[in-house]
Design a protein around this motif. Structure first.
Motif, PDB file in Angstrom:
ATOM      1  N   ASP A  42      42.622  65.918  -8.357  1.00 26.60           N
ATOM      2  CA  ASP A  42      43.683  66.221  -9.312  1.00 26.60           C
ATOM      3  C   ASP A  42      43.579  65.253 -10.494  1.00 26.60           C
ATOM      4  O   ASP A  42      42.766  64.322 -10.469  1.00 26.60           O
ATOM      5  CB  ASP A  42      45.062  66.203  -8.640  1.00 26.60           C
ATOM      6  N   ASN A  46      43.437  61.664  -7.268  1.00 25.42           N
ATOM      7  CA  ASN A  46      43.546  61.876  -5.831  1.00 25.42           C
ATOM      8  C   ASN A  46      42.485  62.880  -5.391  1.00 25.42           C
ATOM      9  O   ASN A  46      42.157  63.802  -6.126  1.00 25.42           O
ATOM     10  CB  ASN A  46      44.924  62.417  -5.459  1.00 25.42           C
ATOM     11  N   PHE A  48      41.454  65.676  -2.421  1.00 30.53           N
ATOM     12  CA  PHE A  48      41.973  66.525  -1.353  1.00 30.53           C
ATOM     13  C   PHE A  48      40.766  67.059  -0.601  1.00 30.53           C
ATOM     14  O   PHE A  48      39.951  67.787  -1.164  1.00 30.53           O
ATOM     15  CB  PHE A  48      42.823  67.660  -1.927  1.00 30.53           C
ATOM     16  N   SER A  50      39.294  69.206   2.461  1.00 23.73           N
ATOM     17  CA  SER A  50      39.618  70.210   3.475  1.00 23.73           C
ATOM     18  C   SER A  50      38.672  70.053   4.654  1.00 23.73           C
ATOM     19  O   SER A  50      37.463  70.081   4.525  1.00 23.73           O
ATOM     20  CB  SER A  50      39.551  71.628   2.900  1.00 23.73           C
ATOM     21  N   VAL A  58      44.152  69.320   5.547  1.00 24.37           N
ATOM     22  CA  VAL A  58      43.728  68.852   4.235  1.00 24.37           C
ATOM     23  C   VAL A  58      44.162  67.397   4.151  1.00 24.37           C
ATOM     24  O   VAL A  58      45.348  67.089   4.284  1.00 24.37           O
ATOM     25  CB  VAL A  58      44.348  69.675   3.091  1.00 24.37           C
ATOM     26  N   LYS A  60      44.623  63.896   2.067  1.00 29.16           N
ATOM     27  CA  LYS A  60      44.786  63.416   0.689  1.00 29.16           C
ATOM     28  C   LYS A  60      44.441  61.930   0.650  1.00 29.16           C
ATOM     29  O   LYS A  60      44.932  61.145   1.457  1.00 29.16           O
ATOM     30  CB  LYS A  60      46.227  63.612   0.221  1.00 29.16           C
ATOM     31  N   ASP A  62      44.000  58.674  -2.192  1.00 30.80           N
ATOM     32  CA  ASP A  62      44.237  58.297  -3.585  1.00 30.80           C
ATOM     33  C   ASP A  62      42.957  57.747  -4.211  1.00 30.80           C
ATOM     34  O   ASP A  62      41.929  57.609  -3.558  1.00 30.80           O
ATOM     35  CB  ASP A  62      45.429  57.335  -3.725  1.00 30.80           C
ATOM     36  N   TRP A  67      44.592  56.517   2.412  1.00 24.93           N
ATOM     37  CA  TRP A  67      45.068  57.782   2.967  1.00 24.93           C
ATOM     38  C   TRP A  67      46.526  57.954   2.649  1.00 24.93           C
ATOM     39  O   TRP A  67      47.300  57.075   2.637  1.00 24.93           O
ATOM     40  CB  TRP A  67      44.885  57.797   4.479  1.00 24.93           C
TER      41      TRP A  67
END
Length: 67
Positions: A42, A46, A48, A50, A58, A60, A62, A67
């Motif tokens: 994003d 961050n 993501f 999968s 999923v 996430k 940073d 985490w």
């Protein structure tokens, strides 16, 4: 290279071979990916990730890898 979350098996690895799909599936493990399917980012940096075939989630992370 800033962060590494794991790596795909390579031909020089002893356990290289077709990925197996055990039945029943192996349980999910925190902090471990199993057959990652994709990664997206994003605007804030961050990631993501999968992890869809075994862990079914999923994750996430940073921009600093937290985490």
């Amino acid at each position: 290279m800033l962060l590494v979350f794991g790596r795909k098996q390579e031909s020089s690895d002893k356990e290289t071979g077709p990925l197996e799909h055990p039945k029943p599936p192996l349980p999910a493990e925190n902090g471990r990916f199993r057959q990652v399917t994709d990664v997206a980012f994003d605007p804030a940096g961050n990631a993501f990730i999968s992890d869809g075939y075994i862990n079914s989630r999923v994750a996430k992370v940073d921009r600093n890898g937290n985490w």
